[in-house]
Design a protein around this motif. Structure first.
Motif, PDB file in Angstrom:
ATOM      1  N   LEU A 111      52.373  74.704  58.529  1.00  0.00           N
ATOM      2  CA  LEU A 111      53.321  73.588  58.538  1.00  0.00           C
ATOM      3  C   LEU A 111      54.667  74.022  57.962  1.00  0.00           C
ATOM      4  O   LEU A 111      55.729  73.727  58.512  1.00  0.00           O
ATOM      5  CB  LEU A 111      52.734  72.434  57.715  1.00  0.00           C
ATOM      6  N   LEU A 112      54.625  74.741  56.859  1.00  0.00           N
ATOM      7  CA  LEU A 112      55.852  75.201  56.217  1.00  0.00           C
ATOM      8  C   LEU A 112      56.528  76.295  57.037  1.00  0.00           C
ATOM      9  O   LEU A 112      57.758  76.316  57.180  1.00  0.00           O
ATOM     10  CB  LEU A 112      55.541  75.709  54.805  1.00  0.00           C
ATOM     11  N   ASN A 113      55.737  77.207  57.586  1.00  0.00           N
ATOM     12  CA  ASN A 113      56.293  78.352  58.308  1.00  0.00           C
ATOM     13  C   ASN A 113      56.807  77.993  59.697  1.00  0.00           C
ATOM     14  O   ASN A 113      57.659  78.706  60.240  1.00  0.00           O
ATOM     15  CB  ASN A 113      55.233  79.455  58.436  1.00  0.00           C
ATOM     16  N   LYS A 114      56.296  76.925  60.277  1.00  0.00           N
ATOM     17  CA  LYS A 114      56.668  76.576  61.657  1.00  0.00           C
ATOM     18  C   LYS A 114      57.590  75.362  61.724  1.00  0.00           C
ATOM     19  O   LYS A 114      58.703  75.447  62.225  1.00  0.00           O
ATOM     20  CB  LYS A 114      55.401  76.322  62.477  1.00  0.00           C
ATOM     21  N   TRP A 115      57.094  74.202  61.225  1.00  0.00           N
ATOM     22  CA  TRP A 115      57.903  72.984  61.349  1.00  0.00           C
ATOM     23  C   TRP A 115      59.092  73.004  60.393  1.00  0.00           C
ATOM     24  O   TRP A 115      60.242  72.826  60.795  1.00  0.00           O
ATOM     25  CB  TRP A 115      57.028  71.757  61.097  1.00  0.00           C
ATOM     26  N   ALA A 116      58.826  73.265  59.113  1.00  0.00           N
ATOM     27  CA  ALA A 116      59.923  73.300  58.141  1.00  0.00           C
ATOM     28  C   ALA A 116      60.910  74.411  58.484  1.00  0.00           C
ATOM     29  O   ALA A 116      62.119  74.285  58.244  1.00  0.00           O
ATOM     30  CB  ALA A 116      59.365  73.504  56.729  1.00  0.00           C
ATOM     31  N   ASN A 117      60.400  75.483  59.095  1.00  0.00           N
ATOM     32  CA  ASN A 117      61.247  76.609  59.460  1.00  0.00           C
ATOM     33  C   ASN A 117      62.300  76.223  60.492  1.00  0.00           C
ATOM     34  O   ASN A 117      63.405  76.767  60.512  1.00  0.00           O
ATOM     35  CB  ASN A 117      60.369  77.741  60.008  1.00  0.00           C
ATOM     36  N   ILE A 118      61.947  75.259  61.348  1.00  0.00           N
ATOM     37  CA  ILE A 118      62.913  74.795  62.346  1.00  0.00           C
ATOM     38  C   ILE A 118      64.139  74.218  61.660  1.00  0.00           C
ATOM     39  O   ILE A 118      65.280  74.449  62.085  1.00  0.00           O
ATOM     40  CB  ILE A 118      62.252  73.743  63.269  1.00  0.00           C
ATOM     41  N   GLY A 119      63.917  73.483  60.582  1.00  0.00           N
ATOM     42  CA  GLY A 119      65.042  72.913  59.851  1.00  0.00           C
ATOM     43  C   GLY A 119      65.797  73.928  59.025  1.00  0.00           C
ATOM     44  O   GLY A 119      67.032  73.925  58.999  1.00  0.00           O
ATOM     45  N   SER A 120      65.071  74.834  58.371  1.00  0.00           N
ATOM     46  CA  SER A 120      65.736  75.796  57.492  1.00  0.00           C
ATOM     47  C   SER A 120      66.556  76.813  58.274  1.00  0.00           C
ATOM     48  O   SER A 120      67.532  77.368  57.759  1.00  0.00           O
ATOM     49  CB  SER A 120      64.691  76.522  56.630  1.00  0.00           C
ATOM     50  N   ARG A 121      66.216  77.041  59.536  1.00  0.00           N
ATOM     51  CA  ARG A 121      66.935  78.026  60.343  1.00  0.00           C
ATOM     52  C   ARG A 121      68.355  77.588  60.681  1.00  0.00           C
ATOM     53  O   ARG A 121      69.211  78.417  60.969  1.00  0.00           O
ATOM     54  CB  ARG A 121      66.163  78.271  61.649  1.00  0.00           C
TER      55      ARG A 121
END
Length: 568
Positions: free
Chosen positions: A375-385
């Protein structure tokens, strides 16, 4: 021709009436377990999903079952009154709901005044219809289930602890004892054919289909006995008193099941269908109480000439690493501890990802840990990128509003990185289609309580969002922005390509966050707050690529999923 007892509402009335979903009311003699929060979350995520569509009215009921011999016995051991006991332990289930951000419209207790009045009114109605009579009774009684079982529904087993033979209910596996007493009975047998008829006419009345088939076989093979509906006050002191007969207390299931209509206002149900939540859309129950909800409850409603719920959803249980949970094995999962350790939203999502209604669900802490990390590596990563550094989301969003990206395919064909132009353009089209269909695809699953399949569909779009960003390599274009050897026109085109990828990624994150909000209400709120999405644009109307062009105007770089600070 078969008749149906169900009083059908007109199509227009069904469209106007609130969507009413219930969990079982949970018996307060034990600590809340994973099955309790599972039932709550099946209801809560479905209700929240329906609320994504503007104008839909909903009502969500959960609560506690607080009468019976078990409560009486525990209170006696503790030296306190049963009411004092239930006032204390019912809070455990309220705390469970609050811990997981479950938002019920009413938390009902069978000790509530309006419920006691509803039960006593129902009792007098059954008496007036000659559906209750007095007779002597003997049979196999389970204290745990507060129920008598016929000979065909009990079996002998060897107790693992004592090595002695004992009889248990086939359905619940709880011990039964032979008991004889004079009692009052409800004419359950009079409704057997009508219940069979209703199930045959309404294929989804009992869901999933396997449970419906099992129930039909039972009803066709076994003649229903009339139901004992009283216990002598000399034996059961903690229960609702029979009107005009203080020597008797009303049987706990005859009491408990009525909670579903108590919450609707029974016996004064509103005549306006827009105000009347009854009949319920769905009762959610565990497979161990199918007899009570799929036989007794329909018979009670038929007797009272009330419409039946549209559906009774019978879910299976939870296994821990493939084994039934038990205190002796030490593999019982405490839902409060789970939320404390992994967070409420990741726990909500994991439990719904495993929500295979028809078969027992499998809990694994290793899987829980891996899904949270994903969840952190995929979904949250979309926002952090797309925040800070070389990428300016505010600029990208402004370009979208100005129409700069209206012909991205031509722009990219002429100025994109040569090595993977075709792949990127295909991904843009595939991602756009996936985003545009995400809500409707998930909706089709949610309509049948397919939370497991809805989340699988959500993850497909998460993966595509990450794939596009990785394949398009927007950081490559940022390197040319300060390159004086490249013309201003080319630099501008490269900036536009980079900004489109940033914008497309933000759009994926925005729609993903709206669609997952019923499962993870707090984390999705943080994501949407981070993008500065307006509160009235967080529903199904805006679950399309490019549908919302207003967000991001006050966007300030900050930690995604954390507290968002805005300029004022």
């Amino acid at each position: 021709m078969l008749r149906t007892q169900q009083k059908l509402l007109s199509c227009s009335a069904r469209l106007r009436k609130p969507i009413y979903i219930t969990t079982p009311i949970f018996y307060v003699n034990a600590k809340p377990h994973l099955g309790h929060i599972y039932s709550m979350l099946l209801a809560d995520t479905r209700i929240r999903w329906e609320q994504l569509t503007p104008g839909k009215k909903t009502f969500f009921l959960t609560g506690t079952d607080e009468h019976g011999l078990k409560i009486q016995g525990v209170a006696e051991k503790e030296g306190i009154s049963p009411k004092e006991l239930v006032d204390r332990v019912s809070q455990n289930f309220k705390v469970l709901a609050e811990t997981y951000n479950v938002k019920e419209d009413r938390f009902i207790r069978t000790t509530d005044t309006d419920h006691v009045e509803a039960v006593q009114y129902f009792w007098k109605l059954m008496e007036s219809k000659n559906l209750i009579y007095k007779s002597s009774h003997s049979g196999w009684y389970s204290v745990s289930d507060e129920a008598f079982y016929p000979e065909s529904q009990v079996k002998e087993i060897v107790d693992e602890k004592t090595g002695l033979t004992k009889r248990v209910s086939i359905e619940t596996n709880n011990e039964v004892f032979f008991h004889e007493e004079e009692n009052y009975f409800f004419r359950l047998s009079a409704f057997q054919d009508r219940i069979i008829e209703h199930i045959l006419l309404n294929k989804d009345f009992v869901f999933p289909p396997q449970k419906s088939s099992e129930l039909l076989r039972l009803l066709k093979d076994e003649k229903l006995d009339d139901l004992s509906v009283l216990r002598p006050s000399s034996r059961l002191t903690w229960g609702i008193e029979v009107p005009n007969d203080p020597s008797q207390k009303i049987y706990v299931w005859f009491d408990a099941l009525i909670n579903y209509i108590t919450a609707a206002g029974y016996p004064r149900l509103p005549k306006n269908p827009e105000l009347n939540i009854w009949p319920a859309l769905t009762h959610i129950v565990g497979k161990d109480i199918i007899r009570f909800h799929c036989i007794y409850w329909p018979a009670f409603l038929m007797a009272a000439e009330l419409p039946l719920p549209q559906q009774i959803l019978v879910h299976s249980h939870w296994l821990s690493n493939g084994v039934k949970m038990s205190k002796s094995l030490g593999n019982v999962v405490d839902p409060i501890d789970l939320s404390t350790h992994y967070g409420a939203d990741p726990s909500r999502l994991y439990l719904m990802e495993q929500a295979n209604i028809a078969t027992d669900c499998r809990f694994s802490e290793e899987a829980m840990y891996q899904r949270r990390a994903l969840l952190l590596n995929k979904w949250a990563n979309i926002g952090s990128r797309i925040q800070g550094g070389k990428f300016l989301l505010t600029r990208a969003l402004e370009k979208k509003r100005l129409g700069v990206f209206d012909n991205f395919e031509l722009l990219y064909s002429e100025h994109g990185v040569p090595k993977n132009k075709k792949e990127v353009l295909q991904l843009v089209n595939k991602l756009t289609e996936s985003v545009n269909n995400l809500h409707s695809d998930m909706d089709a699953h949610m309509a049948r309580f397919g939370q497991m399949y809805a989340t699988q569909r959500w993850w497909e779009t998460v993966e595509l969002g990450n794939l596009l960003f990785a394949a398009a390599e927007p950081w490559v274009y940022s390197k040319t922005l300060n390159d004086d050897t490249i013309s201003e026109v080319v630099r501008q085109k490269h900036e536009d390509i980079m900004d489109f990828i940033v914008y497309a990624t933000s759009e994926v994150g925005r729609v993903l966050s709206i669609c997952i909000s019923p499962f993870m209400p707090e984390l999705s709120k943080n994501f949407l707050d981070h993008l500065d999405v307006e509160q009235d644009k967080r529903d199904s109307r805006f679950c399309k690529f490019g549908e919302d062009s207003s967000y991001g105007r006050e966007l300030v770089p900050g930690k995604l999923m954390g507290k968002v600070t805005k300029r004022h």
